[in-house]
Design a protein around this motif. Structure first.
Motif, short mmCIF file in Angstrom:
data_model
loop_
_atom_site.label_atom_id
_atom_site.label_comp_id
_atom_site.label_asym_id
_atom_site.label_seq_id
_atom_site.Cartn_x
_atom_site.Cartn_y
_atom_site.Cartn_z
N ARG A 1 -1.07 5.11 -6.04
CA ARG A 1 -0.91 3.66 -6.23
C ARG A 1 -1.31 3.25 -7.65
O ARG A 1 -0.62 2.45 -8.31
CB ARG A 1 -1.75 2.87 -5.23
N THR B 1 -0.93 5.41 4.56
CA THR B 1 -0.62 4.73 3.32
C THR B 1 -0.50 5.73 2.17
O THR B 1 -0.87 6.89 2.32
CB THR B 1 -1.71 3.71 2.97
N LYS C 1 0.83 -1.20 0.00
CA LYS C 1 0.00 0.00 0.00
C LYS C 1 0.87 1.26 0.00
O LYS C 1 0.38 2.35 0.24
CB LYS C 1 -0.92 0.00 1.24
N ASP D 1 -7.43 3.43 5.77
CA ASP D 1 -6.07 3.16 5.30
C ASP D 1 -5.13 4.24 5.83
O ASP D 1 -4.75 5.16 5.11
CB ASP D 1 -6.03 3.14 3.77
#
Length: 354
Positions: A227, A221, A187, A218
């Motif tokens: 991402r 992250t 992550k 999350d």
């Protein structure tokens, strides 16, 4: 203002044997400002567990503490979902703080990063195991031709790579194991990994969920957009890149969020990234004890994770009380999600979903 790194050790707990390894000495030299405290075992550290009990220190613990040890057991376990086998870990624990994470349940909820300095022993155990297996003669859902080893079951190797060269060494090792691939989920976007030259022998699995939910659960992250964009760069650098849609958290308005996520992926990914893309889909399982811990430091996330109106209790083999979506509804919700994805991303093969 300069932001501190995700992991910035000010206190290092270490087994005395760590100093006998070159990798151990490298890590200690890298953080000269950190106070060093010797411990008998990286696994048994009552002082650390006591510190973790204070909710106000939860994130500080993850940022400021590093544990160094020597990996003793080199057991490889069959898996069959994300990988064929779970490799001996080069680390455990995580600097991130996802409020649904299952790993802290095994460590008394004290879960800073622990790094093992004898990575050469881990590499040798993997080489021996793959040699005994020989060629993979029957394709399966993990991989059609290679035995796949999950290197990061209990941590995030992208973060570990900010501490030591263990991850670089593991990626290099799999370049020379002709019948095997490495795999790990992450992550955290660490672009240093783009220089590791995996040559198609390492699979990175970026974990994705709708950005709206990620902001709540999350914690610490990489942003979801970062991402998704990284998938293209990692494919171009020679990695095989899959995605994990995990965990899938059902709530009011979830359909619109997931449809937006699938559309963003389709808009951003290059043809090369799409051509090799596969995914895993995992519905949320929560934990009663973790729920109690979260209420002390991050109660907002529990509004979405703790839904007794949608969930049912299940006692695990280890005696823990977990909550999962009610069986009669879970299958229907999973099928809905897969249908939304197929409409927007028909090229993405689902390796498994549960």
């Amino acid at each position: 203002m300069t932001l501190r790194p995700l992991l910035d050790p000010q206190l290092i707990y270490l087994e005395p044997a760590v100093r006998a390894y070159a990798r151990g000495r490298e890590i200690l030299a890298r953080f000269p400002q950190a106070r060093q405290v010797e411990i008998d075992s990286h696994w048994r550290n009552p002082e650390l567990y006591r510190a973790a009990a204070a909710a106000e220190d939860w994130l500080k613990l993850k940022r400021d503490v590093l544990v160094l040890g020597v990996k003793k057991g080199m057991t490889l376990r069959p898996n069959g979902r994300s990988a064929d086998f779970i490799a001996p870990s080069s680390s455990n624990g995580c600097a991130m703080a996802c409020s649904y994470c299952y790993v802290p349940r095994r460590k008394g909820y004290a879960n800073p990063v622990s790094v093992f300095v004898n990575v050469d022993d881990i590499v040798r155990s993997l080489e021996r195991h793959a040699a005994r297996l020989g060629p993979k003669t029957e394709p399966n859902t993990v991989d059609p031709a290679a035995w796949v080893y999950d290197l990061g079951e209990n941590g995030d190797l992208s973060v570990d790579a900010t501490i030591s060269r263990n991850v670089e060494d593991l990626v290099a090792a799999f370049r020379a194991i002709p019948n095997a691939k490495a795999s790990f989920a992450t992550k955290w976007v660490n672009r240093d990994l783009l220089a590791y030259e995996p040559q198609g022998r390492t699979r990175v699995r970026f974990s994705l969920m709708p950005a709206e939910m990620a902001k709540v659960v999350d914690i610490r992250t990489s942003p979801m957009a970062e991402r998704i964009a990284a998938v293209n760069d990692f494919v171009a650098a020679g990695y095989e890149v899959h995605v994990n849609f995990s965990p899938v958290i059902v709530h009011e308005g979830w359909e619109a969020e997931w449809r937006r996520l699938f559309q963003e992926i389709d808009d951003v990914l290059t043809p090369a990234a799409k051509a090799q893309l596969k995914c895993e889909v995992i519905m949320l399982t929560h934990n009663e004890a973790l729920h109690d811990v979260n209420l002390a430091w991050h109660p907002k996330g529990e509004d979405e994770l703790w839904r007794p109106d949608l969930q049912e209790r299940k006692v695990s083999e280890g005696g823990m009380v977990n909550l999962r979506y009610k069986v009669a509804w879970k299958r229907r919700w999973l099928d809905q999600l897969l249908g939304w994805m197929a409409q927007t991303m028909p090229y993405c093969t689902v390796r498994y979903a549960f």
